[in-house]
Write an enzyme that holds these catalytic residues in place. Sequence first.
Site, short mmCIF file in Angstrom:
data_model
loop_
_atom_site.label_atom_id
_atom_site.label_comp_id
_atom_site.label_asym_id
_atom_site.label_seq_id
_atom_site.Cartn_x
_atom_site.Cartn_y
_atom_site.Cartn_z
N SER A 139 14.70 29.42 35.86
CA SER A 139 15.01 29.02 34.89
C SER A 139 16.81 28.81 35.77
O SER A 139 17.51 30.05 36.00
CB SER A 139 15.12 29.43 33.63
OG SER A 139 16.27 28.25 33.17
N TYR A 152 15.20 33.63 25.52
CA TYR A 152 14.89 33.07 26.62
C TYR A 152 16.10 33.32 27.67
O TYR A 152 15.21 33.43 29.08
CB TYR A 152 15.14 31.23 26.37
CG TYR A 152 14.48 30.07 27.53
CD1 TYR A 152 12.41 31.08 27.76
CD2 TYR A 152 15.21 29.96 27.77
CE1 TYR A 152 12.87 29.91 29.10
CE2 TYR A 152 14.76 29.25 28.78
CZ TYR A 152 13.43 29.13 30.01
OH TYR A 152 13.13 28.34 30.76
#
Length: 267
Positions: A139, A152
Amino acid sequence: MNTFDFAGKTVLVTGASMGIGEVFARELSRRGATLLLVARSEARLKALSEELGNAHVLTADLTAPGAAQRLFDAVTARGLEVDVLINNAGFGIHGRFGDLSLAEQREEIDLNVVALYELTHLFLPMIERRQGGVIQVCSVAGYQPIPYMAVYGATKAFVLSFSEALWAEYRPRGVRVLCLSPGATETAFFARSGPGADPGRKARPEDVVQLGLAAFIAGRASVVHGGANKLMTFASRFFGREFVAKAGERMTRPKAPALLPPATGAR
């Protein structure tokens, strides 16, 4: 590196029941690969497998201790060998660190880091024998600190560093390792992360997958999807990490709940 053809190859895809994982499965099926579809949802996997016709279903909760080893054992028990591993399964949750549950944030680490690491370690000897590779779905969150998604972002920073290191280590041995970093994408990710993480405009998962497969075939170490995302990850190198973190805090700060109007009497 030599060119790579997915026809006749066996590809294991985690998180294959929806989103980017499902699109990987559909595209690789179209290219002639045999698929090993992994996710928790057996019903969705079976439906996808029946539709594609060249896929095996392996139901697994990769957050559970020992899940990666059990999955590896299930693959080898079927007499299958994996040419390409696509570690796609992952999730994130948005909110103030102290307000989010310890258990759910630990699940993020178990899935995004531990399962990815263990599956890579288990399957790499097989993949090296077959001169295949690994695609780690990362990501853009891995390129800078992400306030209110601190865990995250940290898990994806691990994936980025881990993948690029393996690329350099295994490239001379004929193994491809790609770190694919999309930004916001049209998947179920934001249904779990919460509305505060949703930026609005999102990319098509089909475009992310096409970019990832092209970069993998080209033997690249990492690739970022989307012009704005590429600019953001590049520009962040020129600002101090404190500045980036403070700017991110302002942009991702959870909104205060709306206050209800005071009661005006009985109805």
